[in-house]
Design a protein around this motif. Structure first.
Motif, PDB file in Angstrom:
ATOM      1  N   TYR A  25       0.640  -1.063   0.123  1.00  0.00           N
ATOM      2  CA  TYR A  25       0.092   0.053  -0.016  1.00  0.00           C
ATOM      3  C   TYR A  25       0.630   1.279  -0.090  1.00  0.00           C
ATOM      4  O   TYR A  25       0.489   2.242  -0.611  1.00  0.00           O
ATOM      5  CB  TYR A  25      -0.914  -0.097   1.243  1.00  0.00           C
ATOM      6  CG  TYR A  25      -1.927   1.057   1.397  1.00  0.00           C
ATOM      7  CD1 TYR A  25      -3.133   1.116   0.591  1.00  0.00           C
ATOM      8  CD2 TYR A  25      -1.648   2.372   1.804  1.00  0.00           C
ATOM      9  CE1 TYR A  25      -4.151   2.186   0.612  1.00  0.00           C
ATOM     10  CE2 TYR A  25      -2.559   3.341   2.120  1.00  0.00           C
ATOM     11  CZ  TYR A  25      -3.527   3.423   1.243  1.00  0.00           C
ATOM     12  OH  TYR A  25      -4.561   4.314   1.423  1.00  0.00           O
ATOM     13  N   MET A  26       1.868   1.226   0.876  1.00  0.00           N
ATOM     14  CA  MET A  26       2.915   2.421   0.960  1.00  0.00           C
ATOM     15  C   MET A  26       3.547   2.743  -0.606  1.00  0.00           C
ATOM     16  O   MET A  26       3.848   3.889  -0.856  1.00  0.00           O
ATOM     17  CB  MET A  26       3.866   2.064   2.078  1.00  0.00           C
ATOM     18  CG  MET A  26       3.516   2.096   3.428  1.00  0.00           C
ATOM     19  SD  MET A  26       4.550   1.424   4.535  1.00  0.00           S
ATOM     20  CE  MET A  26       5.857   2.552   4.177  1.00  0.00           C
ATOM     21  N   LEU A  27       3.769   1.614  -1.307  1.00  0.00           N
ATOM     22  CA  LEU A  27       4.314   1.854  -2.611  1.00  0.00           C
ATOM     23  C   LEU A  27       3.351   2.017  -3.672  1.00  0.00           C
ATOM     24  O   LEU A  27       3.677   1.680  -4.980  1.00  0.00           O
ATOM     25  CB  LEU A  27       5.210   0.567  -2.778  1.00  0.00           C
ATOM     26  CG  LEU A  27       6.544   0.469  -1.824  1.00  0.00           C
ATOM     27  CD1 LEU A  27       7.129  -1.000  -2.062  1.00  0.00           C
ATOM     28  CD2 LEU A  27       7.480   1.465  -2.125  1.00  0.00           C
ATOM     29  N   HIS A  28       2.084   2.089  -3.273  1.00  0.00           N
ATOM     30  CA  HIS A  28       0.873   2.446  -4.292  1.00  0.00           C
ATOM     31  C   HIS A  28       0.689   1.083  -5.133  1.00  0.00           C
ATOM     32  O   HIS A  28       0.536   1.344  -6.265  1.00  0.00           O
ATOM     33  CB  HIS A  28       1.141   3.585  -5.126  1.00  0.00           C
ATOM     34  CG  HIS A  28       1.367   4.873  -4.049  1.00  0.00           C
ATOM     35  ND1 HIS A  28       0.361   5.381  -3.353  1.00  0.00           N
ATOM     36  CD2 HIS A  28       2.479   5.395  -3.717  1.00  0.00           C
ATOM     37  CE1 HIS A  28       0.970   6.407  -2.789  1.00  0.00           C
ATOM     38  NE2 HIS A  28       2.107   6.456  -2.980  1.00  0.00           N
ATOM     39  N   CYS A  29       0.974   0.013  -5.004  1.00  0.00           N
ATOM     40  CA  CYS A  29       0.647  -1.245  -5.645  1.00  0.00           C
ATOM     41  C   CYS A  29      -0.854  -1.220  -5.798  1.00  0.00           C
ATOM     42  O   CYS A  29      -1.115  -2.011  -6.993  1.00  0.00           O
ATOM     43  CB  CYS A  29       1.428  -2.338  -4.988  1.00  0.00           C
ATOM     44  SG  CYS A  29       3.224  -2.589  -4.985  1.00  0.00           S
ATOM     45  N   HIS A  30      -1.607  -0.789  -5.331  1.00  0.00           N
ATOM     46  CA  HIS A  30      -2.857  -0.828  -5.353  1.00  0.00           C
ATOM     47  C   HIS A  30      -3.576   0.113  -6.591  1.00  0.00           C
ATOM     48  O   HIS A  30      -4.612   0.133  -7.069  1.00  0.00           O
ATOM     49  CB  HIS A  30      -3.775  -0.545  -3.727  1.00  0.00           C
ATOM     50  CG  HIS A  30      -3.738   0.782  -3.375  1.00  0.00           C
ATOM     51  ND1 HIS A  30      -2.395   0.904  -3.033  1.00  0.00           N
ATOM     52  CD2 HIS A  30      -4.315   1.973  -3.346  1.00  0.00           C
ATOM     53  CE1 HIS A  30      -2.346   2.376  -2.595  1.00  0.00           C
ATOM     54  NE2 HIS A  30      -3.578   2.778  -2.609  1.00  0.00           N
ATOM     55  N   GLU A  31      -2.613   1.084  -6.999  1.00  0.00           N
ATOM     56  CA  GLU A  31      -2.957   1.926  -7.951  1.00  0.00           C
ATOM     57  C   GLU A  31      -2.340   1.597  -9.228  1.00  0.00           C
ATOM     58  O   GLU A  31      -1.680   2.356  -9.958  1.00  0.00           O
ATOM     59  CB  GLU A  31      -2.624   3.487  -7.514  1.00  0.00           C
ATOM     60  CG  GLU A  31      -3.242   3.894  -6.418  1.00  0.00           C
ATOM     61  CD  GLU A  31      -2.751   5.108  -5.770  1.00  0.00           C
ATOM     62  OE1 GLU A  31      -1.784   5.661  -6.017  1.00  0.00           O
ATOM     63  OE2 GLU A  31      -3.232   5.741  -4.735  1.00  0.00           O
ATOM     64  N   PHE A  32      -1.913   0.410  -9.247  1.00  0.00           N
ATOM     65  CA  PHE A  32      -1.027  -0.218 -10.450  1.00  0.00           C
ATOM     66  C   PHE A  32      -1.429   0.349 -11.941  1.00  0.00           C
ATOM     67  O   PHE A  32      -2.921   0.175 -12.284  1.00  0.00           O
ATOM     68  CB  PHE A  32      -1.081  -1.763 -10.453  1.00  0.00           C
ATOM     69  CG  PHE A  32      -0.442  -2.446 -11.844  1.00  0.00           C
ATOM     70  CD1 PHE A  32       1.064  -2.139 -11.866  1.00  0.00           C
ATOM     71  CD2 PHE A  32      -1.110  -2.887 -12.780  1.00  0.00           C
ATOM     72  CE1 PHE A  32       1.862  -2.793 -13.146  1.00  0.00           C
ATOM     73  CE2 PHE A  32      -0.602  -3.318 -13.823  1.00  0.00           C
ATOM     74  CZ  PHE A  32       0.682  -3.312 -14.095  1.00  0.00           C
TER      75      PHE A  32
END
Length: 211
Positions: A25-32
Motif C-alpha cells: 500500500y505504501m508503494l501504491h501497488c493498489h494503484e497499478f
C-alpha cells in the motif's frame, strides 16, 4: 495445513501478511498502471540502477558472529578461501587481496579459512564443521535465506567463528560480502528474522571500515 495441524498460529500468518500488504500500500501497488515496456531493459540496467544495487547490497551485509574479533580481516597472509560452486565472484574478490589463496577444500595450513555457504544440506554442514575442527579461525559467509542457517546452530556457536549473512548469491551480493570480510565497507546490518539457537531478529554486530 500448518495452521490446521497446530504447527503455527493463524495470528502469526495474519501479522506477516498484513506487514506485506502495508508495504504494498505504501508503494501504491493498489494503484497499478501498466508501464511502457519498450526499452525497459536499458532503463532498468542503467548506471544509476547498478550503483543503487551496490549501495543496497553493502548496507544489507550483517555480521552476526565475530568471536575473537576475527573481522575485519587483516591482509597479512595466511588466508584461504574455499572454492564453492556458484560463488566464483566472491572468491575472485577475495583473491584480489594480498596473501589470499583459493582451495577446493579446507586448507589446514591457513591462519584463517573463508567459507562461502550456499545451502543447509548435509554436505554444507559438514564442510563448515570440518573447517572449524582445524582450530583455525573461520569466516563463514552465508549466501542463503537466514532461516536456513538455524540448521548450523551448533557450528555457529563455536569460539573460532565469525559469520556474515549476505542473504543472496547474486554477483552484487558476493562483491559486497567480500568487501565486508576485508573491511572495505562498514557493516551495520541487522537480522530481519531470528535464527533459532543463534541470534534474534534485529541483532547485528557493527564492524568499522578500515578505509
Amino acid at each position: 495445513n500448518a495452521v490446521a495441524n497446530g504447527e503455527i498460529l493463524q495470528a502469526d500468518v495474519d501479522v506477516r501478511c498484513r506487514k506485506i500488504l502495508q508495504y504494498k500500500y505504501m508503494l501504491h501497488c493498489h494503484e497499478f498502471e501498466p508501464i511502457d515496456t519498450v526499452g525497459i531493459a536499458g532503463r532498468l540496467n542503467s548506471a544509476s540502477s547498478s550503483d543503487l544495487l551496490h549501495k543496497i547490497a553493502d548496507a544489507s551485509m550483517t555480521c552476526f558472529r565475530n568471536n575473537a574479533s576475527i573481522l575485519p580481516l587483516n591482509e597479512d597472509g595466511g588466508v584461504s578461501v574455499v572454492k564453492v560452486a556458484g560463488c566464483e565472484r566472491f572468491v575472485e574478490c577475495c583473491l584480489s587481496h594480498d596473501g589470499v589463496k583459493a582451495y577446493d577444500f579446507v586448507y589446514e595450513n591457513s591462519d584463517v579459512i573463508i567459507l562461502p555457504v550456499t545451502g543447509n544440506d548435509a554436505y554444507q554442514c559438514k564442510l563448515l564443521q570440518n573447517a572449524l575442527r582445524t582450530g583455525r579461525k573461520v569466516v563463514a559467509v552465508f549466501f542463503i535465506n537466514p532461516y536456513k542457517a538455524a540448521d548450523m546452530a551448533e557450528s555457529l556457536n563455536k569460539e573460532n567463528l565469525a559469520a556474515i549473512m549476505a542473504y543472496d548469491r547474486n554477483a552484487v551480493a558476493q562483491e559486497s560480502a567480500a568487501k565486508a570480510v576485508f573491511g572495505e565497507i562498514a557493516v551495520d546490518g541487522k537480522l530481519p528474522v531470528s535464527i533459532v539457537g543463534v541470534a534474534k531478529s534485529g541483532y547485528g554486530i557493527k564492524l568499522k571500515s578500515k578505509k
